[in-house]
Every structure is written in structure tokens, then in C-alpha cells.
Design an enzyme around this catalytic site. Structure first.
Site, PDB file in Angstrom:
ATOM      1  N   SER A 107      47.902  35.127  39.993  1.00 21.48           N
ATOM      2  CA  SER A 107      46.666  34.389  40.169  1.00 21.48           C
ATOM      3  C   SER A 107      45.868  34.781  41.413  1.00 21.48           C
ATOM      4  O   SER A 107      44.688  34.457  41.481  1.00 21.48           O
ATOM      5  CB  SER A 107      46.970  32.896  40.228  1.00 21.48           C
ATOM      6  OG  SER A 107      47.734  32.605  41.378  1.00 21.48           O
ATOM      7  N   SER A 116      52.358  35.552  41.657  1.00 18.50           N
ATOM      8  CA  SER A 116      50.909  35.552  41.886  1.00 18.50           C
ATOM      9  C   SER A 116      50.406  36.339  43.090  1.00 18.50           C
ATOM     10  O   SER A 116      49.210  36.532  43.235  1.00 18.50           O
ATOM     11  CB  SER A 116      50.393  34.119  41.996  1.00 18.50           C
ATOM     12  OG  SER A 116      50.303  33.550  40.722  1.00 18.50           O
ATOM     13  N   LYS A 122      42.711  33.106  49.819  1.00 19.60           N
ATOM     14  CA  LYS A 122      42.710  32.596  48.447  1.00 19.60           C
ATOM     15  C   LYS A 122      42.175  31.169  48.445  1.00 19.60           C
ATOM     16  O   LYS A 122      42.493  30.392  49.357  1.00 19.60           O
ATOM     17  CB  LYS A 122      44.142  32.640  47.896  1.00 19.60           C
ATOM     18  CG  LYS A 122      44.269  32.285  46.416  1.00 19.60           C
ATOM     19  CD  LYS A 122      45.723  32.411  45.977  1.00 19.60           C
ATOM     20  CE  LYS A 122      45.917  32.123  44.498  1.00 19.60           C
ATOM     21  NZ  LYS A 122      47.317  32.275  44.072  1.00 19.60           N
TER      22      LYS A 122
END
Lengths: 96, 488
Positions: B154, B178, B79
């Protein structure tokens, strides 16, 4: 009744160092008002005797030995700086 | 089956036995990326040359018969809020679009020591603020199961990359769901470890008392293997815990007899998606058939969790994001003639942050400001205590809790983006976990008639990830949801 006015939004934006357009101010006033009305549901609860939780771990101060270690080199640190001069970060005038 | 479609443990075995090289695996992953990335948009940055170089180094080690880790040579996506030395870390924000990390995050350092191959940085909601990955300043990631829908957020890029076989493993971060919510919406496995289990050093901070890094994988064994590598104390994160790290693969036991599972009634509310409810209830029945003891329990303060979270997380964020002011790194506004430093700060932040980030900084600043601190911030901290006490009490009589991960399957791109409150409520089932600091996983447990994945959430006590893995593994052995692949 509104929880927050455009004037409040302007004040908070100032505190947060955010430049907002007129359109953003209008929009955020409406949206923050809606969110603050929602979070008001917390007032349904009596919390007079409840202790606040800021952190889930039972940590107190975490100390380490005061030893000198290698840190990031000046050159590498400055690599990402938008403006630099003679080994320093460069900023607009601070004192008038 | 193509190499990129295999799990990490399968690939790790093949590499170890010398049946395939890491270079071949890495190439098959990039071939897949070249084919589908245009339609999925999982990545913000790809590092193909570095990845192939790294893969060849691993292959060299194997030729020399050096000792290697079980995941050596396996390609992993990261990420874009975790630092890899020399690689861009943008947090999907304009304000960091040119920021090249000058050091490795601790999780990256550990993965490097174990010879994993980094293939790129995945798309996310800007600064991890969002539930759909639509808040990225750069691109919209599409759910591989239905390109018109969102992948969740996210960590949407990491989840989409795993679901579409563009990566074998991925790391995400979870502040209010997330990792778990996108895992649920993309039909993959996603674990948020106990707060303090994994070092946050080198993870760009959003809400420091809630953030935690964790794996997104194709199955539970991969999740356990990755947890073995990233868990443990780090002197660079004073909130990481010096608590023994077990071999998590040892908890992959196909047996849940006598495990006490609590089902909180507040997570099955009127108006929730019927297909989600049915799949989760079917899963609970299966676990009961396999010997678990099911008991309905109550977490009475559940309905307050979203309000608590959006005050505390935004307050912490408003403080953490104060560092983006155009001085030490990141973008500086180029508006000519800044008369003062303050003006430069304001222009820089006004230009550099997107809508949702500004909204949260504003909300957090307001909640912390003089006159409102007691009414909002302190009040939320007190209700956080009540939410946590509910959960602590539940674990006096249960080993774990089972709930849906998300109240709905994936939704249409654009559906909730103009209604922040509606978007915030997508996190209703995942937020309490972060407020209480406990671990939680999402695993695939079914599909809707429209072929969208549904996720099952398993929560347990602090540092009892082994319980989660045992229950999840047993469920996985008796179902094959995790083997389904989207048609893209």
C-alpha cells in the site's frame, strides 16, 4: 455449497454498521464466499495442541505511573468534529 | 546530476559542508514534482510553503554553526497514514478527506528534532489495504518504470516518489508487505523493522499486531541513517520495545564471509515468474561467491500464511476502523434527517469507505462473530503460531533468509482489481514476516526484459536489522541495480 448467503452478509453489515446497496450485497456475498472457501485450507492442519498467537512480543501488562499530564486541548480536539455545540460533539438523538 | 537525484547521505554531507543549502535541495525536489507529478501521482498533499520555510530554518542553523544531524535539511515524503501536526492525514479515504492531524506522530516528532524537511503526504491504498495503491479514493499512482503498471502497495506513493526522484527519503508502513512489495516493484530499498522497533504512535491503525513503520530509500546507507532516527522506545506506544538502538551505519560492512543464509524452498514454486526466479537465484549465487554459506531450508507452513493473514488483519481492522462513525472527526453523512445515531453511523460508513475497506471490515467482523470465532479467528491465531515456529526454527541454523519479495514484477493497472483473492496472493512472500514480527528488507536485484524492477527480500531474527543491512550493503557494493533510473 456456499459458505455465506446474502442474509449472512446483511447480518454482518448490521454488526459492522455499514449501509450496503443491493449491488454491494450481491457482490460481497460472492467475493466473501470465494475468500472463505480459500481460508478453509487452514482446516487441513490439526491445531488441537497448538497455542494461539495474538501478539509476537512477550509483553504482559504495560503499566505507567498514574500521573496527570497535559492532554489535547478541547478546542483542538473539536477542530475536526463534523458537528459540535458548546464544547461538545453533537450527534443525532440517541434515546427515543 | 541534479540535486534531487542524489541520495540522502550525499545531500546531508553537502549541506553540512555548506556546499548547498537545504532550500536549494528542497526547490530542486519541488521542481521535479512540478515536472513529473502529473504523470506519476505519488502525492495526495504537497506542503511546499511549509517545506521551504523549514529548509530556511535549517540553513539558518548551519550559518550559525549549530550542531546538526546527518540528515538535517533532507526532504522527506510521508505516507498519508502518519500524523503531522496541522497537515491533512487522509489515509487516501473519503472518510478522512478533511482530517487535519492535531498532533505529531512520534516518528514525525523525531524527524523534526533532526531537522528533516517534510514535502508532502503520499498516496496509498485506502487505510493501507491493498497491494497496488489502486484502492486510493483520490488517484491512481503510476509506476515510474512503466506508467501503465501499478507501483505496488500500500505504500505505492512513497515508493514511486523515491523511484522518480520526487523525494530523497520516504516513510511507509508495512502490515503484510506494504513497504517491501512497492519497493520491489519500483526498484528502491524498503525496510520493515522488527515489530516494536519503531513507535506506532500517530500511525493510523490498520492491524495493530502487524503494523510497523519503516524507510523507503535510494540505497542501504540512507536506510540505515533513517533507521537511526526513527527507532527506539516510546512511552506512547506500549508495544514499542525498550531495546538498545545501535548506530545502524556501523553495520554497513562490505563482508559477508561465514554469514549463514537460508533459502526456503517454498518460496521458489512452480509457476512463479521466470525472470524473478532467475534474478533472485543469480543474487544468491553472488552472495555465495562473496563468502556466504547458502543452505536450502523449509518453511512448511508458508502456504497457509495468506489465509491466516486475511483473517487476522481483517479482524483487527474491523475493530480499529470502528472509530470512523462521523462523530469525533472525519466525514459525516449529510443524508437529511438521520432518525437515529445508528442510522447516521451506517450512512456515514457506507458512504465514506471504499470497496476494499468495506470488504475487509465485513470479513473481519464475520471472523469475529459469534459462532465463527473458533472456526476462523482462533484457528488463524493457532496457525500463526505454526508459521512463526517454522521461522524461529530456521533461525537456529541461519543468520538470515533470502527470497523473492514478490512473485511477479509490477502488473497492469486494473489487472487484479476485480479479483480480491488474486490481489491478496500478491503478498504471498511478504506476509509471514509480519505474522512472525521479524524484520525484512527489499532491495533491487535486477530487471525484466521489459525493464521492470525485481526485488530481493532478506529476512532475519527479531532486532537483528544489522544483519540485514550488512548483507544488503555487501550485495549493493557488488551490483549497480540501485543506480538505475527510470526514463520519465
Amino acid at each position: 455449497m456456499s459458505k455465506i448467503t446474502k442474509k449472512d452478509v446483511e447480518y454482518v453489515a448490521k454488526l459492522a454498521r455499514l449501509k450496503l446497496s443491493e449491488k454491494e450485497k450481491e457482490k460481497f456475498t460472492k467475493q466473501l464466499d470465494q475468500i472463505l472457501k480459500y481460508v478453509d485450507k487452514l482446516n487441513e492442519l490439526d491445531t488441537k495442541k497448538v497455542k494461539p498467537t495474538s501478539h509476537v512480543l512477550p509483553l504482559k501488562n504495560v503499566f505507567r505511573e498514574d500521573k496527570i499530564k497535559k492532554s489535547l486541548e478541547v478546542e483542538k480536539t473539536l477542530e475536526n468534529a463534523p458537528e459540535k455545540a458548546r464544547g461538545f460533539f453533537k450527534v443525532p438523538k440517541v434515546i427515543e | 546530476m541534479k540535486l534531487n537525484e542524489l541520495t540522502a547521505h550525499e545531500i546531508g554531507e553537502l549541506i553540512k559542508k555548506g556546499e548547498v543549502s537545504s532550500e536549494e535541495v528542497t526547490k530542486s525536489v519541488f521542481k521535479r514534482i512540478e515536472k513529473v507529478e502529473k504523470t506519476i501521482n505519488s502525492f495526495v498533499t504537497l506542503i511546499k510553503d511549509e517545506a521551504l520555510k523549514q529548509a530556511r530554518l535549517v540553513d539558518e542553523k548551519i550559518r550559525k554553526k549549530e550542531k546538526i544531524s546527518p540528515l538535517a535539511g533532507v526532504p522527506i515524503a510521508i505516507k498519508d497514514n502518519m500524523c503531522i501536526d496541522g497537515v491533512l492525514t487522509t489515509c487516501s479515504s473519503k472518510i478522512l478527506e478533511n482530517f487535519k492531524s492535531p498532533y505529531d506522530a512520534t516518528v514525525i516528532k523525531r524527524l523534526k528534532e533532526n531537522d528533516l524537511v517534510f514535502i508532502g503526504k503520499t498516496n496509498m491504498d485506502e487505510f493501507a489495504m491493498g497491494s497496488s495503491t489502486e484502492n486510493s479514493a483520490f488517484k491512481i499512482t503510476h509506476n515510474p518504470w512503466n506508467l501503465e503498471t501499478i507501483p505496488g502497495g500500500s505504500s505505492g506513493g512513497s515508493a514511486a516518489a523515491i523511484a522518480s526522484d520526487e523525494a530523497i527519503l520516504a516513510l511507509g508502513s508495512d502490515t503484510g508487505g506494504s513497504i517491501r512489495q512497492p519497493a520491489s516493484l519500483c526498484g528502491v530499498v524498503g525496510l520493515k523493522p522488527t515489530y516494536g522497533r519503531v513507535s506506532r504512535y500517530g500511525l493510523v491503525a490498520f492491524a495493530s499486531s502487524l503494523d510497523q513503520i519503516g524507510p523507503l530509500t535510494k540505497d542501504i546507507r540512507d536506510c540505515a541513517l533513517l533507521m537511526n532516527l526513527i527507532s527506539g522506545y516510546d512511552e506512547r506506544d506500549s508495544t514499542s520495545c525498550d531495546y538498545p538502538v545501535p548506530d545502524y551505519t556501523k553495520s554497513l560492512i562490505n563482508d559477508i564471509k561465514e554469514v549463514r543464509i537460508g533459502v526456503p524452498k517454498e518460496y521458489f514454486v512452480k509457476g512463479m515468474d521466470e525472470e524473478v526466479e532467475k534474478s533472485v537465484k543469480d543474487a544468491i549465487r553472488l552472495l555465495e561467491k562473496l563468502g556466504a554459506k547458502i543452505e536450502e531450508i523449509s518453511l512448511p507452513h508458508t502456504e497457509y500464511a495468506v489465509a491466516v493473514y486475511y483473517l487476522l488483519a481483517t479482524a483487527e481492522a474491523s475493530s480499529n476502523l470502528a472509530r470512523y462513525e462521523g462523530v469525533k472527526y472525519g466525514r459525516r453523512s449529510q443524508v437529511a434527517g438521520h432518525r437515529s445515531l445508528i442510522e447516521m453511523y451506517e450512512e456515514t460508513r457506507g458512504e465514506g469507505f471504499g470497496d476494499e475497506v468495506k470488504r475487509r471490515i465485513m470479513l473481519g467482523t464475520y471472523a469475529l462473530s459469534a459462532g465463527y470465532y473458533d472456526a476462523y479467528y482462533l484457528k488463524a491465531q493457532k496457525v500463526r503460531t505454526l508459521v512463526k515456529e517454522d521461522i524461529d526454527k530456521a533461525f537456529e541454523k541461519c543468520d538470515c533468509l533470502i527470497t523473492p519479495t514478490s512473485p511477479t514484477p509490477s502488473f497492469k493497472i486494473g489487472e487484479k482489481i476485480d479479483d480480491p483473492l488474486k490481489m491478496y496472493l500478491s503478498d504471498i512472500f511478504t506476509i509471514s514476516t509480519n505474522l512472525a514480527g521479524i524484520p525484512g528488507i527489499s532491495i533491487p536485484c535486477g530487471f525484466t526484459k521489459a525493464d521492470l524492477p525485481i526485488g530481493l527480500q532478506i529476512l532475519t531474527k527479531p532486532f537483528a536489522e544489522e544483519t540485514i543491512l550488512r548483507v544488503a550493503h555487501t550485495y549493493e557494493q557488488h551490483t549497480d541495480w540501485h543506480k538505475r533510473k527510470p526514463r520519465i
